[in-house]
Design an enzyme around this catalytic site. Structure first.
Site, PDB file in Angstrom:
ATOM      1  N   GLU A 175      -7.103   2.443  -3.868  1.00  0.00           N
ATOM      2  CA  GLU A 175      -5.613   2.668  -4.228  1.00  0.00           C
ATOM      3  C   GLU A 175      -5.113   1.181  -4.487  1.00  0.00           C
ATOM      4  O   GLU A 175      -4.303   0.925  -5.187  1.00  0.00           O
ATOM      5  CB  GLU A 175      -4.892   3.029  -2.884  1.00  0.00           C
ATOM      6  N   ARG A 217      -2.793  10.728   6.193  1.00  0.00           N
ATOM      7  CA  ARG A 217      -2.934   9.631   6.785  1.00  0.00           C
ATOM      8  C   ARG A 217      -2.677   8.400   5.336  1.00  0.00           C
ATOM      9  O   ARG A 217      -2.782   8.582   4.380  1.00  0.00           O
ATOM     10  CB  ARG A 217      -4.555   9.272   6.759  1.00  0.00           C
ATOM     11  N   LEU A 239     -15.006   6.705  -4.827  1.00  0.00           N
ATOM     12  CA  LEU A 239     -13.781   6.214  -4.629  1.00  0.00           C
ATOM     13  C   LEU A 239     -13.452   5.155  -5.571  1.00  0.00           C
ATOM     14  O   LEU A 239     -14.028   3.927  -5.711  1.00  0.00           O
ATOM     15  CB  LEU A 239     -13.596   5.840  -3.287  1.00  0.00           C
ATOM     16  N   HIS A 262      -8.204  11.940  -1.963  1.00  0.00           N
ATOM     17  CA  HIS A 262      -8.024  10.656  -2.516  1.00  0.00           C
ATOM     18  C   HIS A 262      -7.489  10.832  -3.918  1.00  0.00           C
ATOM     19  O   HIS A 262      -8.304  11.472  -4.664  1.00  0.00           O
ATOM     20  CB  HIS A 262      -9.153   9.685  -2.507  1.00  0.00           C
ATOM     21  N   GLN A 296      -7.423  14.969   3.481  1.00  0.00           N
ATOM     22  CA  GLN A 296      -6.848  14.221   2.757  1.00  0.00           C
ATOM     23  C   GLN A 296      -7.901  13.960   1.362  1.00  0.00           C
ATOM     24  O   GLN A 296      -8.995  13.895   1.313  1.00  0.00           O
ATOM     25  CB  GLN A 296      -6.888  12.758   3.078  1.00  0.00           C
ATOM     26  N   ARG A 335      -0.548   9.453  -0.599  1.00  0.00           N
ATOM     27  CA  ARG A 335      -1.851  10.093  -1.137  1.00  0.00           C
ATOM     28  C   ARG A 335      -1.824  11.552  -1.614  1.00  0.00           C
ATOM     29  O   ARG A 335      -2.099  12.078  -2.696  1.00  0.00           O
ATOM     30  CB  ARG A 335      -2.948   9.729  -0.606  1.00  0.00           C
ATOM     31  N   HIS A 369     -11.685  12.970   0.827  1.00  0.00           N
ATOM     32  CA  HIS A 369     -11.706  11.635   1.137  1.00  0.00           C
ATOM     33  C   HIS A 369     -11.727  11.459   2.700  1.00  0.00           C
ATOM     34  O   HIS A 369     -12.623  10.841   3.244  1.00  0.00           O
ATOM     35  CB  HIS A 369     -10.565  10.932   0.576  1.00  0.00           C
ATOM     36  N   PHE A 417       0.954  -1.108  -0.163  1.00  0.00           N
ATOM     37  CA  PHE A 417       0.008   0.031  -0.032  1.00  0.00           C
ATOM     38  C   PHE A 417       0.899   1.093   0.108  1.00  0.00           C
ATOM     39  O   PHE A 417       1.987   1.165   0.427  1.00  0.00           O
ATOM     40  CB  PHE A 417      -0.787  -0.035   1.224  1.00  0.00           C
TER      41      PHE A 417
END
Lengths: 327, 563, 296
Positions: free
Chosen positions: B242, B372, B239, B229, B227, B273, B337, B113
């Site tokens: 990721e 985050r 969304l 995205h 944040q 991100r 996001h 990730f």
């Protein structure tokens, strides 16, 4: 893509005296492209034309299960339904989910639906049948049904729920299968016994509507079929439905044909058959009582050999969930 | 009036996990949620949940990645706590019934990730949040905890000594307004995505708990860290996980160039991100986008891999953009996001208001700092749901029920009656909301500049006046969503103001907050949290600051953050 | 083009619902469709066999499909449940090579010709509406329905699940049964219950529910103005006809909606005799309605 004017014909429901709802149809016009979602357009109407229009929604991406409503004769998630796909001559007819009490406009009372889900004990239980180790394929069955978001589309369309409000219903039964098929569940047999009670797995009509309306490809009826198989494998076979199902393979193995006469007898017993529904009398009037001695098909020995071969070396033919990798 | 030892507001992952602690402690716990628990937005998390469960990984490495990801403004005590607890949380969820995906040897599978130095993200296909949510709901049903379903909180009520006394609650199903007394209140109400026009969030994500906490005197922290995205769908903002990039998806511009190498030469599409979102926005601003979007290209993965591994993504693209990723790239753009900020708490979720606790996205513990990492939000919700729940239970065991000022209920009833009795003219809530959300997107987005933000901040007093003049179409009592939206709108205004004021004050660029006029991080002046208070007299948001909680680990010393 | 099929009428048409078989044969004779007997074919097992012995169910279906394959003909049936069962098995056997291999091993071991996965399973209704030249069909319809209002009761197992039927019955022109009604000169009545369930598969376990189901569906058709109901399924026929007199007591309303197999009504419009079509075996006498348009 070009936009066009759509007419939304929406069933409005206002609570009246205790337990009653006043209904009427109201039309709204909206301009939209065919691939606009119904939810977007309901929001457009609510925000710009009529703030009293009431419906549930939340995530907008088909994962929270809030916005299941009856659109063009089928229960669907408003957030993943394109207006162009459901409009007939530019008109979209919208009403609340079926088989459930209406609170207001398109919002139903979700408590009866969830009380059925609560009824199947929707949680893993400790017990003697709990497996120690989880393998890579342990959730091949579980994964089918854990896609369920409890939106209620299947229950709204269920043909048995329509005539029998006590029927547990497809979503709750799929949830039950989620536990029965989980290696970590400790009380599988007890669950299967409970589920074989009246209004349980054997009351599903097999109409397959739940499979087609499910927006998450859960195929609840497939889960019900598998619950029946597992129940029968455990010897839970005293219900009429179970006996009926068992009669099939006995007949096929022996004569290759279904014996509709003995089928009734085996399902209900001799007394039960005679009492049966009055249908027998009606069939008899038309000379339609089947022969108790149908001919065997040619090559019935082949069927017996196939049966025995599979009893000796069983094959697992259950469909498995594809592992979608995440993220 | 009904009373409970502990009342939890919100039934997402944090709220339900906290409630289970109450059941374990044998307390009278109740949950209040404006939606059925399974409708909570936790279900929308697709990707996964981080934990150092592999013997070759260490929680300390996870913690370091998180400190670095936070751009060195996360609170180190909370980060250490979260990462240490993470493996235990995964195994606990596994025992409760979450069907985590498995490796061939039966061990819980993990994936790479963004921003992580180890393949640390556990997952359940592409619906991790949904199965975690359903698992906790199963336990909640098992526990028999009472849930006030489809009940919205109107106000957090304090006793005369400043301790929480309870809540004023509105039953959406019946229109009844009633009080609930509690020795402790735990807010787990999630984020505020609807402050912005384009958001991956649910329409129910209106940050109610944050606004109520602030109005009750508990400060909010770091609201300017929003944040974005990198891959929200162009039209709806929905969304695209990721994971699509984790599986090898490219980001390309309108010229077909895979541009991330120019911004993050080592990690490319899997950089943090904030880095990816800014790269995309630069491409768009410099004219290499199409209709405000760049593209997520999966075509090279091939039909089979897309169908097998990213089925949900394919359906979303087909359903919402009319694009089949097998044949064409998906138009995406940076989209609001997640809220790194929230109700300020210590590492046990306790706020400065006695008896008030917060967890999950509603809280700012702060484990995410200025940015985050993917896979850390689900972890945050469950770890701090548990820890805060446990802590709150301990607290209420020795706390007393306070007198509930009954005029609070009357005031809320009057407020609603007044709102309903306004004549049908002037602004409707949806119009005012749209004005604010659009302005927030424009002036407080991926790139921020002072003139725009000042203009935006100055609009709030006017919008508050407008708010006093909105009217409802719907005057009825049963399921009055029109009313609900109007009540939520005041919360959105409070949060929007906190965000823009915080962003205007923070004269540096850090994590998700990027100032064109201050493009660098300023650790000397700004390695600190922004606090936002509600000033009742001024009817406006007032700011303060607070130091970052550090643990003295030399490895956590700020350094240049590259990927 | 000659149309010839391996004919699989299903157990019901061999026993209780013989008239559907008679009508199918008579109509096919008129239209020049060859129906070749399948002497080895056993009962398909329906969903019940899938429930009791899922692997045996697939093997039984494969054996039936293999017989048709050996004849070099696609299979045609007049029972929706046989259609769904065989189509479902065929779908899986054609799409899951490993499964086909395993099932074929059982067949081979038992002395049965392995199945090659080349057969299509069709409903006779689809053949009549899709594959028979529409001019030929119209020419044969010598006694058109003259605007008779007909309820098409589609029957679950020829339309669901979409996953297995979307190729076989893919059409934008509405359900086959409604198209046939129009071709016969009737008016297809639109009504709520048309794609719902007859209840056959729970008739022994949930009989009261089946009565209510049948009554609701018939009444919804009747309230929409239907004068007669047709189905493409011998099992729907069995319920929608015989249950009506009993269901009337449950719902406290007279139903009295004549119900018959689609092939029977088609046969009448072709001038085939009532006797050959087994009209007297129907539970609700259609003669009064049919005689009003000179059909009986």
């Amino acid at each position: 893509m070009t936009s066009q004017t759509y007419t939304f014909r929406i069933q409005r429901n206002m609570p009246g005296q205790v337990g009653t709802v006043q209904s009427h149809w109201q039309e709204y016009k909206v301009e939209a492209e065919p691939n606009t979602t119904i939810l977007t357009l309901l929001e457009t109407i609510k925000g710009g034309q009529d703030g009293t229009l009431t419906f549930r929604q939340s995530c907008r991406s088909a994962i929270c299960g809030s916005c299941a409503i009856n659109i063009g004769g089928r229960t669907r998630l408003a957030c993943k339904t394109h207006v162009g796909a459901v409009a007939k001559d530019g008109v979209v007819e919208i009403s609340p989910q079926k088989n459930q009490p209406v609170l207001r406009d398109l919002a139903i009372d979700i408590r009866p639906f969830f009380s059925r889900v609560h009824g199947i004990k929707p949680y893993l239980q400790d017990g003697p049948e709990r497996a120690g180790k989880v393998t890579s394929t342990a959730y091949d069955q579980v994964n089918h049904v854990t896609q369920c978001i409890m939106c209620g589309c299947c229950y709204s369309e269920c043909t048995m729920a329509e005539v029998n409000p006590k029927f547990i219903g497809p979503a709750a039964l799929a949830k039950a299968f989620r536990f029965v098929s989980d290696p970590r569940e400790g009380l599988k047999t007890e669950r299967l016994q409970d589920l074989a009670s009246p209004n349980g797995i054997w009351s599903c009509t097999r109409c397959t509507l739940c499979v087609d309306v499910c927006p998450k490809e859960v195929a609840p009826m497939e889960a019900i079929v598998k619950l029946r198989t597992r129940g029968l494998n455990k010897g839970i076979n005293t219900s009429a439905g179970a006996k009926h199902a068992l009669a099939f393979h006995t007949d096929i193995k022996q004569t290759g044909q279904l014996n509709e006469f003995t089928l009734m007898m085996r399902t209900l017993g001799i007394v039960g058959s005679l009492m049966e529904t009055g249908m027998a009398i009606h069939l008899a009037k038309k000379g339609k009582i089947p022969s108790p001695f149908p001919h065997s098909v040619t090559g019935v020995d082949e069927l017996r050999r196939m049966y025995e071969s599979l009893e000796r070396s069983p094959i697992d033919v259950e469909t498995k969930a594809k592992e979608a990798v995440p993220e | 009036m009904k009373s409970h030892d502990l009342i939890i507001v919100g039934a997402g992952l944090s709220g339900m996990r906290a409630a289970l602690e109450g059941a374990k402690a044998g307390l009278d716990v109740a949950v209040v949620s404006k939606v059925h628990p399974l409708r909570s937005h936790s279900c929308a998390a697709q990707g996964g949940i981080n934990a150092a469960i592999n013997p070759n990984d260490k929680w300390e490495v996870h913690a370091y990645d998180t400190v670095k990801g936070s751009d060195f403004i996360g609170d180190e005590d909370a980060i250490d706590l979260m990462c240490r607890e993470a493996p235990g949380i995964i195994h606990e969820m596994d025992r409760m019934g979450t069907p985590f995906s498995r490796n061939d040897d039966g061990v819980i599978a993990q994936r790479p990730f963004g921003g992580a130095s180890f393949d640390r993200t556990c997952y359940a296909a592409d619906r991790t949040g949904q199965v975690l949510l359903h698992t906790l709901w199963e336990r909640l049903v098992h526990s028999g905890i009472h849930v006030y379903e489809e009940c919205h909180v109107f106000r957090l009520v304090l006793a005369s000594d400043g301790h929480v006394a309870g809540l004023v609650v509105y039953d959406i199903k019946t229109g009844e307004i009633f009080g609930l007394r509690g020795k402790g209140i735990l807010l787990a109400t999630g984020g505020y995505g609807r402050v912005f026009l384009s958001s991956t969030n649910a329409t129910t994500n209106t940050g109610d708990g944050m606004a109520y906490a602030m109005r009750a005197g508990a400060p909010l922290a770091d609201l300017e860290f929003v944040q974005f995205h990198p891959t929200g769908l162009r039209t709806s903002g929905i969304l695209i996980t990721e994971g699509a990039r984790g599986e090898g998806g490219y980001l390309i511009n309108a010229e077909g160039e895979r541009f991330m190498g120019r911004y993050a030469p080592k990690k490319w599409e899997l950089a943090s991100r904030d880095v990816v979102s800014r790269a995309e926005q630069t491409e768009i601003l410099e004219g290499r986008g199409t209709n405000g979007a760049i593209f997520l290209d999966l075509r090279h993965l091939g039909r089979d891999k897309i169908i097998d591994k990213l089925p949900q993504i394919r359906h979303l693209a087909l359903d919402l953009e009319g694009v089949d990723p097998i044949d064409a790239p998906i138009p995406v753009r940076p989209t609001v996001h997640y809220s790194m900020g929230g109700i300020r708490t210590d590492k046990f979720g306790e706020t400065p208001v006695p008896g008030l606790f917060a967890a999950g996205e509603a809280a700012c513990v702060s484990v995410h700092g200025a940015n985050r990492l993917g896979g850390n939000s689900l972890l945050d919700t469950i770890v701090f749901g548990k820890i805060t729940g446990e802590h709150a239970c301990k607290y209420v065991k020795s706390a007393q029920l306070r007198d509930f000022p009954t005029n609070a209920i009357a005031e809320e009833k009057d407020r609603i009656q007044e709102l309903k009795s306004r004549p049908n003219r002037g602004l409707r809530p949806a119009m005012l909301h749209h004005q604010m959300a659009e302005a927030m997107n424009t002036y407080c987005g991926v790139y921020r500049e002072p003139v725009g933000m000042t203009t935006l901040a100055e609009k709030f007093p006017g919008w508050r006046l407008d708010y006093e003049r909105i009217h409802l179409d719907d005057k009825s009592t049963v399921f009055n969503v029109d009313l609900l939206r109007a009540v939520e709108l005041r919360n959105l205004l409070d949060l929007g103001e906190s965000i823009v004021k915080g962003a205007l004050a923070r004269e540096e660029s850090r994590g998700a907050h990027f100032r064109i006029d201050f493009p660098n991080r300023d650790d000397v002046n700004w390695r600190k949290h922004t606090l936002a208070f509600w000033d009742e007299g001024a009817q406006a948001v007032r700011l303060d600051q607070e130091a970052v909680r550090t643990v003295g680990n030399p490895e956590y010393a700020p350094m240049v953050r590259t990927y | 083009m000659t149309l010839e099929y391996a004919y699989y009428p299903g157990c019901a048409a061999k026993q209780i619902q013989r008239e559907a078989d008679w009508a199918a044969r008579a109509v096919c004779q008129e239209l020049g469709i060859g129906l070749l007997a399948m002497p080895r074919a056993s009962c398909c097992g329906a969903v019940s066999l899938r429930e009791t012995k899922p692997a045996f169910a697939l093997a039984v279906a494969a054996r039936i499909l293999s017989e048709a394959e050996a004849m070099g003909k696609d299979l045609v049936t007049i029972c929706n449940t046989c259609l769904q069962t065989l189509t479902h098995a065929n779908y899986r056997l054609s799409n899951e090579p490993e499964l086909l291999e395993k099932i074929n091993a059982v067949l081979a071991e038992s002395g049965v010709r392995p199945y090659g996965g080349t057969i299509k399973v069709r409903h006779l209704l689809w053949v009549v509406t899709d594959l028979v030249d529409s001019r030929t069909l119209k020419a044969k319809i010598t006694h058109p329905l003259k605007g008779l209002r007909v309820a098409a009761f589609l029957g679950c197992h020829s339309i669901r699940p979409e996953e297995i039927f979307n190729h076989a019955s893919n059409t934008n022109e509405g359900p086959h049964l409604e198209r046939l009604i129009q071709l016969m000169g009737g008016v297809a009545v639109d009504y709520v219950g048309k794609d719902r369930c007859c209840g056959f598969h729970v008739m022994l376990s949930d009989k009261h529910e089946v009565h209510t189901m049948a009554a609701k569906n018939c009444l919804s058709a009747k309230d929409a103005g239907a004068q007669v109901m047709i189905t493409p399924c011998t099992l729907c026929d069995m319920i929608m006809g015989s249950v009506q007199p009993i269901a009337e007591k449950t719902v406290q309303r007279t139903i009295n909606l004549p119900e018959m197999n689609f092939a029977q009504l088609l046969g009448l419009t072709m001038g085939i005799s009532k006797e050959r079509l087994g009209i007297s075996r129907l539970h609700i006498d259609p003669v009064p309605v049919l005689s009003s348009i000179g059909l009986a």
